[in-house]
Design a protein around this motif. Structure first.
Motif, PDB file in Angstrom:
ATOM      1  N   LYS A  68       4.662  29.734 -20.502  1.00 17.84           N
ATOM      2  CA  LYS A  68       5.653  28.690 -20.351  1.00 17.84           C
ATOM      3  C   LYS A  68       5.906  28.573 -19.415  1.00 17.84           C
ATOM      4  N   ASP A  69       6.339  29.594 -18.839  1.00 20.73           N
ATOM      5  CA  ASP A  69       7.698  29.916 -17.605  1.00 20.73           C
ATOM      6  C   ASP A  69       6.750  29.448 -16.097  1.00 20.73           C
ATOM      7  N   MET A  70       5.363  29.241 -16.555  1.00 24.54           N
ATOM      8  CA  MET A  70       5.232  29.544 -15.542  1.00 24.54           C
ATOM      9  C   MET A  70       4.413  28.082 -15.116  1.00 24.54           C
ATOM     10  N   LEU A  71       4.367  27.741 -16.141  1.00 19.56           N
ATOM     11  CA  LEU A  71       3.985  26.489 -15.764  1.00 19.56           C
ATOM     12  C   LEU A  71       5.333  25.214 -16.059  1.00 19.56           C
ATOM     13  N   PHE A  72       5.952  25.265 -16.396  1.00 11.20           N
ATOM     14  CA  PHE A  72       6.975  24.170 -16.872  1.00 11.20           C
ATOM     15  C   PHE A  72       8.848  24.643 -16.126  1.00 11.20           C
ATOM     16  N   GLU A  73       8.164  25.969 -16.363  1.00 12.15           N
ATOM     17  CA  GLU A  73       9.851  26.264 -15.829  1.00 12.15           C
ATOM     18  C   GLU A  73       9.805  25.924 -14.022  1.00 12.15           C
ATOM     19  N   PRO A  74       9.436  25.624 -12.452  1.00 13.69           N
ATOM     20  CA  PRO A  74       9.649  25.274 -11.530  1.00 13.69           C
ATOM     21  C   PRO A  74      10.163  23.486 -11.681  1.00 13.69           C
ATOM     22  N   THR A  75       9.675  22.614 -12.525  1.00 16.70           N
ATOM     23  CA  THR A  75      10.746  21.411 -12.801  1.00 16.70           C
ATOM     24  C   THR A  75      12.471  21.757 -13.097  1.00 16.70           C
ATOM     25  N   ALA A  76      12.842  22.594 -13.078  1.00 16.99           N
ATOM     26  CA  ALA A  76      13.534  23.039 -13.885  1.00 16.99           C
ATOM     27  C   ALA A  76      14.383  22.165 -11.981  1.00 16.99           C
ATOM     28  N   SER A  77      14.425  23.452 -11.381  1.00 21.13           N
ATOM     29  CA  SER A  77      15.028  23.127  -9.958  1.00 21.13           C
ATOM     30  C   SER A  77      14.462  21.901  -9.249  1.00 21.13           C
ATOM     31  N   LYS A  78      13.691  21.176 -10.174  1.00 16.90           N
ATOM     32  CA  LYS A  78      13.525  19.308  -9.231  1.00 16.90           C
ATOM     33  C   LYS A  78      14.400  18.419  -9.862  1.00 16.90           C
ATOM     34  N   ILE A  79      15.759  18.896  -9.261  1.00 21.81           N
ATOM     35  CA  ILE A  79      16.392  17.984 -10.005  1.00 21.81           C
ATOM     36  C   ILE A  79      16.663  16.564  -9.353  1.00 21.81           C
ATOM     37  N   TYR A  80      16.007  16.109  -7.762  1.00 15.50           N
ATOM     38  CA  TYR A  80      15.846  15.400  -6.777  1.00 15.50           C
ATOM     39  C   TYR A  80      14.798  14.393  -7.062  1.00 15.50           C
ATOM     40  N   ARG A  81      13.759  15.073  -8.710  1.00 12.80           N
ATOM     41  CA  ARG A  81      12.693  13.876  -9.462  1.00 12.80           C
ATOM     42  C   ARG A  81      13.736  12.971 -10.136  1.00 12.80           C
ATOM     43  N   HIS A  82      15.020  12.942 -10.319  1.00 11.57           N
ATOM     44  CA  HIS A  82      15.815  12.282 -11.531  1.00 11.57           C
ATOM     45  C   HIS A  82      16.899  11.673 -10.102  1.00 11.57           C
ATOM     46  N   PRO A  83      16.920  10.733 -11.421  1.00  8.56           N
ATOM     47  CA  PRO A  83      17.920   9.304 -10.499  1.00  8.56           C
ATOM     48  C   PRO A  83      19.021   9.902 -10.506  1.00  8.56           C
ATOM     49  N   THR A  84      19.590   9.931 -11.498  1.00  7.59           N
ATOM     50  CA  THR A  84      21.142  10.361 -11.333  1.00  7.59           C
ATOM     51  C   THR A  84      21.577  12.255  -9.938  1.00  7.59           C
ATOM     52  N   PHE A  85      20.162  12.251  -9.040  1.00  5.32           N
ATOM     53  CA  PHE A  85      20.837  13.502  -7.615  1.00  5.32           C
ATOM     54  C   PHE A  85      21.296  12.401  -6.596  1.00  5.32           C
ATOM     55  N   TYR A  86      20.338  10.970  -6.796  1.00  3.81           N
ATOM     56  CA  TYR A  86      21.282  10.117  -5.460  1.00  3.81           C
ATOM     57  C   TYR A  86      22.199   9.522  -5.957  1.00  3.81           C
ATOM     58  N   ASP A  87      23.271   9.594  -5.250  1.00  3.87           N
ATOM     59  CA  ASP A  87      24.139   8.592  -5.221  1.00  3.87           C
ATOM     60  C   ASP A  87      24.178   7.296  -4.558  1.00  3.87           C
ATOM     61  N   ILE A  88      24.700   6.249  -4.880  1.00  2.00           N
ATOM     62  CA  ILE A  88      25.288   4.850  -5.000  1.00  2.00           C
ATOM     63  C   ILE A  88      25.835   4.394  -4.867  1.00  2.00           C
ATOM     64  N   PRO A  89      26.549   4.545  -4.381  1.00  3.87           N
ATOM     65  CA  PRO A  89      27.712   3.697  -4.157  1.00  3.87           C
ATOM     66  C   PRO A  89      28.678   2.237  -5.704  1.00  3.87           C
ATOM     67  N   ASP A  90      29.449   2.508  -6.390  1.00  2.00           N
ATOM     68  CA  ASP A  90      29.415   1.791  -7.391  1.00  2.00           C
ATOM     69  C   ASP A  90      29.704   0.148  -6.956  1.00  2.00           C
TER      70      ASP A  90
END
Lengths: 95, 332
Positions: A68-90
């Motif tokens: 489980k860890d080997m397969l799925f753990e690496p994605t936990a650190s890749k927060i740049y895959r989520h839209p909220t990682f990027y700052d866009i002015p209001d």
């Protein structure tokens, strides 16, 4: 045990068109046709389904919980895959 | 529908402390345990036993009501009873599947039932003598089972919890149709009302026994609580059932056959008279009114179905061989 074991099948049901098939449970049956009939009797007594898939349980390849860890753990650190990682002015509005 | 406090649980387990602590940490964090996850042997054994007992209860539970399908008083009642008995069969199958995820085969658990090695809920060893019994069974027996099963929906073992959620959704119709039968009888002639009272008299105490004996300091039961297989004691669930059911009996104008039943203002619940646990154990050990009949019938049905299973498997293997041969010819 005096008898040959009857094969086990996994049952997947599409509740409504537009939804994907979802695992509902399993069933024993001698062949695919009987598995479909049994799945219909056991898992759709109240209009739960529009479509049924059955697959032999022995044909399903499952990942090992040990991996489980080997397969799925690496994605936990890749927060740049989520839209909220990027700052866009209001004032740019919804993006 | 019909589960009972587990009979003869053995939660003994032999893993080392680190393993058990890691497992317990998952349980305490309310994580569900899934089939391939590491689990203590005692956890696995307790669940196999409990889930298969539960499944057997559903299957044997089809008998007392099945007897009345052809004698239901109206087509409406007949259709409802037929659907209910069919549900019980379905519930048995969901539960057998859940047990099988723990590494036991359908054939093994079936053999355990047929040989008499496995237990099932004691309630099904009482006969359904009159049509009013069908009302009482739906109202009381399904009512008691629902009390038990609602909490099992939160059981730590995923496949069991999922089966229970499905079962509970389907079950509430069972209790309502039973209560409706009781209402019709209680609004009927004096004889009909008497039938209803007589059914309540006979099914009240056996329904209370469905929750199982008080656990006291039983090690096995507390182990089941620690592993979150069960979440309430037998007595707690029984009290909940009594508190819910007494007003329903009053609504029907029926008398609960317990002279010691009294409202206790302090605990905001009813106190009840002593339950005859000797009777319970006698029935569990095989000496109830119907134990022999129930198993005899189950064995006969299984035996009579053997040729169907054999024929289906023979057809399937012949067909598979034919397909392989066709594929070879096509490949050449």
């Amino acid at each position: 045990m005096s008898e040959t074991a009857t094969p086990l099948w996994e049952v997947f049901i599409r509740a409504r068109n537009g939804l994907s098939h979802k695992h509902a449970g399993s069933i024993h049956a001698a062949d695919a046709e009987m598995a479909l009939q049994a799945a219909r009797d056991v898992y759709t007594r109240r209009g739960e389904g529009q479509s049924i898939w059955v697959a032999r349980s022995s044909d399903i390849i499952a990942s090992d919980p040990v991996d489980k860890d080997m397969l799925f753990e690496p994605t936990a650190s890749k927060i740049y895959r989520h839209p909220t990682f990027y700052d866009i002015p209001d004032d740019v509005g919804n993006m | 529908m019909y589960s009972q406090g587990l009979i003869g649980a053995d939660g003994k387990t032999h893993e080392d402390e680190a393993f058990l602590n890691a497992f317990q940490a998952r349980i305490d964090a309310e994580q569900k345990i899934e089939p391939n996850d590491p689990m203590p042997q005692g956890y696995r054994k307790t669940l196999i036993r409990q889930i298969s007992q539960h499944a057997h209860s559903e299957i044997i539970g089809m008998q007392p009501e099945g007897n009345w399908i052809s004698r239901a008083p109206t087509l409406r009642r007949k259709a409802a009873l037929l659907a209910k008995v069919q549900d019980e069969g379905g519930h048995g199958l969901y539960l057998y599947s859940a047990a099988e995820t723990l590494g036991v085969s359908r054939e093994e658990v079936t053999d355990q039932l047929l040989s008499g090695a496995a237990k099932y809920s004691s309630i099904f060893n009482y006969p359904a003598l009159t049509w009013a019994d069908i009302g009482a069974i739906g109202w009381l027996v399904d009512g008691a089972a629902i009390m038990n099963q609602i909490v099992l929906c939160r059981c730590s073992y995923g496949p069991y919890a999922r089966a229970m959620i499905r079962i509970c959704k389907e079950e509430s119709f069972h209790q309502r149709q039973g209560y409706e039968i009781m209402i019709a009888l209680c609004n009927g002639s004096d004889e009909q009302k008497e039938l209803a009272q007589d059914a309540l008299n006979r099914f009240w105490w056996p329904s209370l026994m469905m929750f199982g004996p008080p656990e006291g300091d039983s090690v096995h039961s507390s182990q089941s609580m620690i592993w979150k297989i069960k979440r309430f004691s037998n007595d707690d669930l029984r009290d909940k059932f009594i508190n819910a059911t007494v007003p329903q009996a009053e609504h029907l104008g029926l008398t609960i056959p317990d002279p010691d039943l009294k409202w206790n203002e302090q605990k905001q619940g009813y106190d009840h008279g002593d339950i005859d646990w000797n009777e319970f154990w006698r029935v569990v050990k095989g000496d109830g009114i119907c134990n022999r009949d129930r198993l005899k019938k189950r064995r006969k049905v299984h035996r009579n179905g053997a040729w169907v299973r054999e024929a289906a498997l023979a057809f399937a293997s012949k067909h598979a061989a034919q397909q392989t041969a066709d594929a070879q010819i096509a490949a050449e």
